[in-house]
Design an enzyme around this catalytic site. Sequence first.
Site, short mmCIF file in Angstrom:
data_model
loop_
_atom_site.label_atom_id
_atom_site.label_comp_id
_atom_site.label_asym_id
_atom_site.label_seq_id
_atom_site.Cartn_x
_atom_site.Cartn_y
_atom_site.Cartn_z
N ARG A 156 -37.08 -45.46 -7.22
CA ARG A 156 -36.16 -45.87 -6.48
C ARG A 156 -36.05 -47.27 -6.57
O ARG A 156 -37.17 -48.02 -7.23
CB ARG A 156 -36.23 -45.61 -5.17
CG ARG A 156 -35.98 -44.28 -4.32
CD ARG A 156 -36.46 -44.18 -3.11
NE ARG A 156 -36.29 -42.61 -2.74
CZ ARG A 156 -37.32 -41.84 -2.46
NH1 ARG A 156 -38.41 -42.37 -2.78
NH2 ARG A 156 -37.20 -40.64 -1.99
N LYS A 169 -40.40 -43.59 0.63
CA LYS A 169 -40.00 -43.77 1.99
C LYS A 169 -40.79 -43.04 3.08
O LYS A 169 -41.74 -42.34 2.47
CB LYS A 169 -38.69 -42.82 2.03
CG LYS A 169 -37.53 -43.34 1.36
CD LYS A 169 -36.16 -42.53 1.42
CE LYS A 169 -35.09 -43.13 0.81
NZ LYS A 169 -34.01 -42.24 1.19
N HIS A 214 -29.46 -46.23 -8.90
CA HIS A 214 -29.68 -44.77 -8.41
C HIS A 214 -29.22 -43.96 -9.42
O HIS A 214 -29.55 -42.79 -9.59
CB HIS A 214 -29.03 -44.35 -7.07
CG HIS A 214 -29.97 -43.63 -6.24
ND1 HIS A 214 -31.09 -44.25 -5.88
CD2 HIS A 214 -29.89 -42.53 -5.45
CE1 HIS A 214 -31.82 -43.60 -4.70
NE2 HIS A 214 -31.05 -42.48 -4.87
N ARG A 244 -32.11 -42.93 -11.50
CA ARG A 244 -32.90 -41.78 -11.02
C ARG A 244 -32.32 -40.45 -11.02
O ARG A 244 -33.01 -39.54 -11.35
CB ARG A 244 -33.06 -42.42 -9.35
CG ARG A 244 -33.74 -41.24 -8.69
CD ARG A 244 -34.28 -42.10 -7.36
NE ARG A 244 -34.59 -41.16 -6.21
CZ ARG A 244 -35.97 -40.82 -5.99
NH1 ARG A 244 -36.83 -41.04 -6.85
NH2 ARG A 244 -35.89 -39.95 -5.13
N HIS A 254 -39.52 -36.48 -2.86
CA HIS A 254 -38.61 -35.83 -2.04
C HIS A 254 -39.40 -34.99 -1.13
O HIS A 254 -40.34 -34.46 -1.47
CB HIS A 254 -37.54 -34.81 -2.59
CG HIS A 254 -36.53 -35.60 -3.27
ND1 HIS A 254 -35.63 -34.89 -4.18
CD2 HIS A 254 -35.91 -36.74 -3.19
CE1 HIS A 254 -34.64 -35.65 -4.47
NE2 HIS A 254 -34.96 -36.98 -4.05
N TYR A 294 -29.88 -31.33 -7.68
CA TYR A 294 -29.56 -31.65 -9.35
C TYR A 294 -29.40 -30.34 -9.93
O TYR A 294 -29.00 -30.50 -11.08
CB TYR A 294 -30.94 -32.33 -9.63
CG TYR A 294 -31.12 -33.86 -8.87
CD1 TYR A 294 -30.43 -34.86 -9.69
CD2 TYR A 294 -32.08 -34.02 -7.94
CE1 TYR A 294 -30.52 -36.07 -8.90
CE2 TYR A 294 -32.00 -35.05 -7.25
CZ TYR A 294 -31.13 -36.24 -7.91
OH TYR A 294 -31.42 -37.47 -7.20
#
Length: 333
Positions: free
Chosen positions: A177, A201, A277, A280, A303, A312
């Site tokens: 990110r 995150k 993004h 990514r 994730h 994806y």
Amino acid sequence: MTGERPTPDGAGGGEQPAPALRRAVRGYLDHLTVERGLAANTLASYRRDLDRYLGSLAAAGVTDLSAVSAEEIERHLARLRASADGHPPLAVSSAARAASAVRGLHRFALREGLTGADPSRDVRPPAASRRLPRALPLDDVVALLETAGPVDAAGDTAPLALRDRALLEFLYGTGARISEAVGAAVDDVDLDDGVTVLRGKGGRTRLVPIGGYALRALGAYLVRARPGLAAAGRGTPAIFLNARGGPLTRQGAWGILRRAAQRAGLTVDGPRAVSPHTLRHSYATHLLDGGADVRVVQELLGHASVTTTQVYTLVTVERLREVYATAHPRALH
């Protein structure tokens, strides 16, 4: 904030939520902070969603979570999606997040013994429209990466151009990110082993391999450009520096990508514009196209759930469908 409103329809009459409701929400938010490690922005969104919910309960005269019914929750969620009092309805994605916050609160209350049942168990959140990530074809990625800035008067690559190339290669070579890239420190990168630590995150960290192209670009930048840039600043561990020697910001990184996209002739405005993004998304899509397992890609992207990564796989299916439609002699009806 566009699409948000302070209280739902019917909750704006000045009624104050009961102390028991406020205590339950505080306990749940503390749980999300300490036990789940949710990011500050996510917590702020949940707090707003639950404040709205408490306002709705107060307007209905509900003073304790144990008195909440499934119908009351459904009415609250329906009001979020309706236009009232001059306020626009919440977007589907925002309403879905609000539903998640409410359901999480009731699950927490049941687990902590604050209630004897979970009335939200059978309440379905609004279905958000699924937008497929925007991924660039490989040729476009290569064109983008090869548009590092101009050379100087002596014919050598300028320090900022070396930085720009290293940043773009790092973003695509690791799937980072933009916040992870600009937040990376020199000690987070091991050029000998070809890996980097990315801090994602919720305070989660992961170890990600760096491809050969990105390693060479990073090596050139760290040896030939960063020392000179760092001399102009006060000393920072950040890998990527601005012209004054300070850490590169997310806005600065976005500007670098935008200029590179313009030089490569890619779209920089509108819904299909190249963004940080985008690299990514391209990283994930190209890995899956190359045969990578979705669980591996999940780990590489950081994730928390594989369902986030599975979007994806829809991109690659769409690509396969396009190839089939143009190549198979009996694909068209």
